[in-house]
Motif scaffolding. Structure first.
Motif, PDB file in Angstrom:
ATOM      1  N   ASP A  53       0.763  -1.119   0.038  1.00  0.00           N
ATOM      2  CA  ASP A  53      -0.124  -0.044  -0.022  1.00  0.00           C
ATOM      3  C   ASP A  53       0.718   1.066  -0.047  1.00  0.00           C
ATOM      4  N   LYS A  54       0.522   2.332  -0.974  1.00  0.00           N
ATOM      5  CA  LYS A  54       1.393   3.453  -0.933  1.00  0.00           C
ATOM      6  C   LYS A  54       0.584   4.687  -0.966  1.00  0.00           C
ATOM      7  N   ASP A  55       1.013   5.646  -0.263  1.00  0.00           N
ATOM      8  CA  ASP A  55       0.226   6.939  -0.275  1.00  0.00           C
ATOM      9  C   ASP A  55       1.328   7.903  -0.285  1.00  0.00           C
ATOM     10  N   MET A  56       1.264   9.055  -1.222  1.00  0.00           N
ATOM     11  CA  MET A  56       1.916  10.138  -1.529  1.00  0.00           C
ATOM     12  C   MET A  56       1.008  11.486  -1.450  1.00  0.00           C
ATOM     13  N   SER A  57       1.892  12.521  -0.879  1.00  0.00           N
ATOM     14  CA  SER A  57       1.390  13.625  -0.703  1.00  0.00           C
ATOM     15  C   SER A  57       2.197  14.670  -1.667  1.00  0.00           C
ATOM     16  N   LEU A  58       1.567  15.476  -2.623  1.00  0.00           N
ATOM     17  CA  LEU A  58       2.416  16.534  -3.513  1.00  0.00           C
ATOM     18  C   LEU A  58       1.758  17.676  -3.428  1.00  0.00           C
ATOM     19  N   SER A  59       2.606  18.630  -3.906  1.00  0.00           N
ATOM     20  CA  SER A  59       2.028  20.066  -4.234  1.00  0.00           C
ATOM     21  C   SER A  59       2.341  20.416  -5.706  1.00  0.00           C
ATOM     22  N   SER A  60       1.375  21.204  -6.254  1.00  0.00           N
ATOM     23  CA  SER A  60       1.257  21.679  -7.562  1.00  0.00           C
ATOM     24  C   SER A  60       1.439  23.263  -7.720  1.00  0.00           C
ATOM     25  N   TYR A  61       2.388  23.526  -8.646  1.00  0.00           N
ATOM     26  CA  TYR A  61       2.858  24.908  -8.720  1.00  0.00           C
ATOM     27  C   TYR A  61       2.572  25.336 -10.165  1.00  0.00           C
ATOM     28  N   LYS A  62       2.149  26.652 -10.698  1.00  0.00           N
ATOM     29  CA  LYS A  62       1.996  27.201 -11.965  1.00  0.00           C
ATOM     30  C   LYS A  62       3.233  26.936 -12.638  1.00  0.00           C
ATOM     31  N   PRO A  63       3.263  26.707 -13.808  1.00  0.00           N
ATOM     32  CA  PRO A  63       4.256  26.343 -14.678  1.00  0.00           C
ATOM     33  C   PRO A  63       5.298  27.529 -15.104  1.00  0.00           C
ATOM     34  N   MET A  64       4.690  28.647 -14.950  1.00  0.00           N
ATOM     35  CA  MET A  64       5.344  29.948 -15.345  1.00  0.00           C
ATOM     36  C   MET A  64       5.386  30.954 -14.611  1.00  0.00           C
ATOM     37  N   MET A  65       6.146  32.061 -14.958  1.00  0.00           N
ATOM     38  CA  MET A  65       6.100  33.382 -14.122  1.00  0.00           C
ATOM     39  C   MET A  65       6.599  32.978 -12.646  1.00  0.00           C
ATOM     40  N   GLY A  66       5.459  33.501 -11.673  1.00  0.00           N
ATOM     41  CA  GLY A  66       5.616  33.511 -10.307  1.00  0.00           C
ATOM     42  C   GLY A  66       5.881  32.239  -9.667  1.00  0.00           C
ATOM     43  N   ARG A  67       5.455  31.025 -10.477  1.00  0.00           N
ATOM     44  CA  ARG A  67       5.381  29.660  -9.892  1.00  0.00           C
ATOM     45  C   ARG A  67       4.388  29.596  -8.635  1.00  0.00           C
ATOM     46  N   ASP A  68       3.263  30.424  -8.703  1.00  0.00           N
ATOM     47  CA  ASP A  68       2.519  30.093  -7.657  1.00  0.00           C
ATOM     48  C   ASP A  68       1.875  29.067  -7.096  1.00  0.00           C
ATOM     49  N   PHE A  69       1.663  28.745  -5.802  1.00  0.00           N
ATOM     50  CA  PHE A  69       1.242  27.337  -5.256  1.00  0.00           C
ATOM     51  C   PHE A  69      -0.085  27.240  -5.720  1.00  0.00           C
TER      52      PHE A  69
END
Length: 348
Positions: A118-134
Motif C-alpha cells: 500500500d502506497k500513499d503520496m502527498s504532493l504540491s502543484s505549482y503554476k508552470p510559469m512566471m511567479g510559480r504560484d502554489f
C-alpha cells in the motif's frame, strides 16, 4: 500497527523456551533479514510480517534541496512545462508479507511468499510559469497484491559454531504497471493519469534472487551474521525497477533463551529503472526513470522474543526499527525517514 504493538506488550508477559524444539530467540536473525535460517527435515514454519516506511523532504544527488530549488530544475521528459512543477511532500509505504517454509530434507528448505503493498503520496502543484504560484496539494494512492516468490535454501556447511547456506528464489511481480489516479496538474485541472513509477505496486517483472548467509557464534551469548543478497531482473515489460545488491551484517546478544537484542548494518546498491513508459510524462521527479536507485546505509535495532500465544510450540515475535545513516540516491528523490518492521513466526 498500534494493535500489533499492544499485542506484543500483552503477550510478552509470558515468555519461555520451547522445550519441544529447544529453540531460542537468538536462533533467527533480526526480523528485517530475509531467508536467514534453514530447517531440519520435516520442520515447517509460517510467518506474517508488517513493514511501514516513511519518506519526507527531498535530496538531490545525496544533498538536501528545497522546493524553490526543485522548481528551478528543468523538466527532462518534455518541452512543456520547461521546469518541474509538481513536488512530492511525503510518502508512506506499508507491506504485509505472508510466508511459509518447509524442509523436505536436512539440506534443503523450501520457501513461498506473497506480499501486499500500500502506497500513499502527498504532493504540491505549482503554476508552470512566471511567479510559480502554489496551486494546491493533492494525494495519490495505490494498493494491491504486489508479488509472489518461490525459492529454496541449500545448507552448505554446519558446525557447532557456524552455519552457511545459499538461497535461490524466483520472484514474480503480479500487479500491472499502469495504475492510475487523479492528480492536480500545473494548469490547475484535476485529471486521471498513469501514476509515476514509484507509485506503481509492481513492475510486471520476474526476478532471480541469489543469496549467501553465514551465522557464527563468537562468544557466549553473542552471534554475528552476514548475508549477501541480490535481486536481478530476468524478464520485464517496458520497464522495471533496477537490480539490487544488499549486504546485511548484524550482531545479536542473548538476554535469555526467550529474548535477544540485535544491531544491524544494511548496505544497499540499486540500479536506476531500466526502460520507460512513454505515457508517464508528468513534470515531477518521480516520472524520471533516472531518479531511482542509488546507495544507502541503514542501521537497524531490534528484538526477538519467544512467547506463548497459542498452545504448542513457542510463538516468535520480531521487531526492528531501521534508520538511514547515509543516503546517496540517484538524482532527485525523497529522503527516507525510518522503517518499522514487526513479524509473527511459528514453527508447525
Amino acid at each position: 500497527m498500534r494493535f500489533l504493538i499492544v499485542c506484543f506488550l500483552v503477550f510478552s508477559t509470558e515468555v519461555f523456551s520451547d522445550s519441544k524444539t529447544n529453540s531460542s530467540a537468538i536462533d533467527h536473525a533480526p526480523i528485517g533479514v530475509m531467508a536467514d535460517h534453514f530447517h531440519n527435515k520435516g520442520e515447517s514454519m509460517i510467518s506474517l510480517r508488517y513493514s511501514s516506511m516513511k519518506m519526507d523532504e527531498n535530496i538531490f544527488n545525496g544533498n538536501n534541496i528545497n522546493t524553490e530549488q526543485i522548481l528551478a530544475l528543468p523538466n527532462p521528459l518534455g518541452t512543456m512545462p520547461a521546469n518541474l512543477s509538481v513536488v512530492p511532500n511525503s510518502m508512506d509505504m506499508s507491506m504485509v508479507m505472508l510466508g511459509g517454509m518447509y524442509a523436505p530434507s536436512d539440506n534443503i528448505t523450501l520457501m513461498a511468499m506473497g506480499m501486499f503493498m500500500d502506497k500513499d503520496m502527498s504532493l504540491s502543484s505549482y503554476k508552470p510559469m512566471m511567479g510559480r504560484d502554489f496551486l494546491g496539494k493533492f494525494t495519490t494512492s495505490s494498493s494491491d497484491l504486489s508479488d509472489i516468490a518461490f525459492g529454496a535454501l541449500f545448507k552448505l556447511k554446519e558446525t557447532d559454531s557456524s552455519r552457511w547456506h545459499a538461497e535461490v528464489t524466483l520472484q514474480k511481480s503480479l500487479e500491472k504497471n499502469e495504475l492510475k489516479d487523479e492528480v492536480l496538474t500545473p494548469m490547475g485541472m484535476n485529471m486521471e493519469m498513469i501514476l509515476p513509477y514509484g507509485m506503481q505496486i509492481g513492475d510486471d517483472a520476474t526476478r532471480l534472487v541469489l543469496g549467501l548467509t553465514n551465522v557464527r557464534n563468537v562468544y557466549d551469548k553473542w552471534i554475528i551474521g552476514n548475508q549477501l543478497r541480490g535481486k536481478f531482473v530476468i524478464s520485464d515489460k517496458d520497464w522495471s525497477f533496477g537490480d539490487v545488491i544488499e549486504l546485511n551484517s548484524w550482531i545479536q546478544y542473548e538476554i535469555n533463551s526467550s529474548l535477544s537484542l540485535s544491531s544491524r548494518i544494511k548496505f544497499i546498491d540499486q540500479d536506476s529503472i531500466a526502460g520507460s513508459n512513454s505515457m508517464i510524462m508528468a513534470p515531477v521527479q518521480t516520472a524520471n526513470p533516472r531518479n531511482y536507485g542509488g546507495r544507502e546505509i541503514q542501521l537497524g535495532l531490534g528484538i526477538n522474543l519467544l512467547t506463548s500465544i497459542f498452545p504448542g510450540n513457542a510463538d516468535r515475535i520480531g521487531i526492528e526499527f531501521v534508520l538511514p545513516i547515509e543516503q546517496d540516491k540517484n538524482g532527485l528523490q525523497m529522503e527516507t525517514d525510518y522503517q518499522f518492521i514487526v513479524a509473527y513466526q511459528r514453527s508447525l
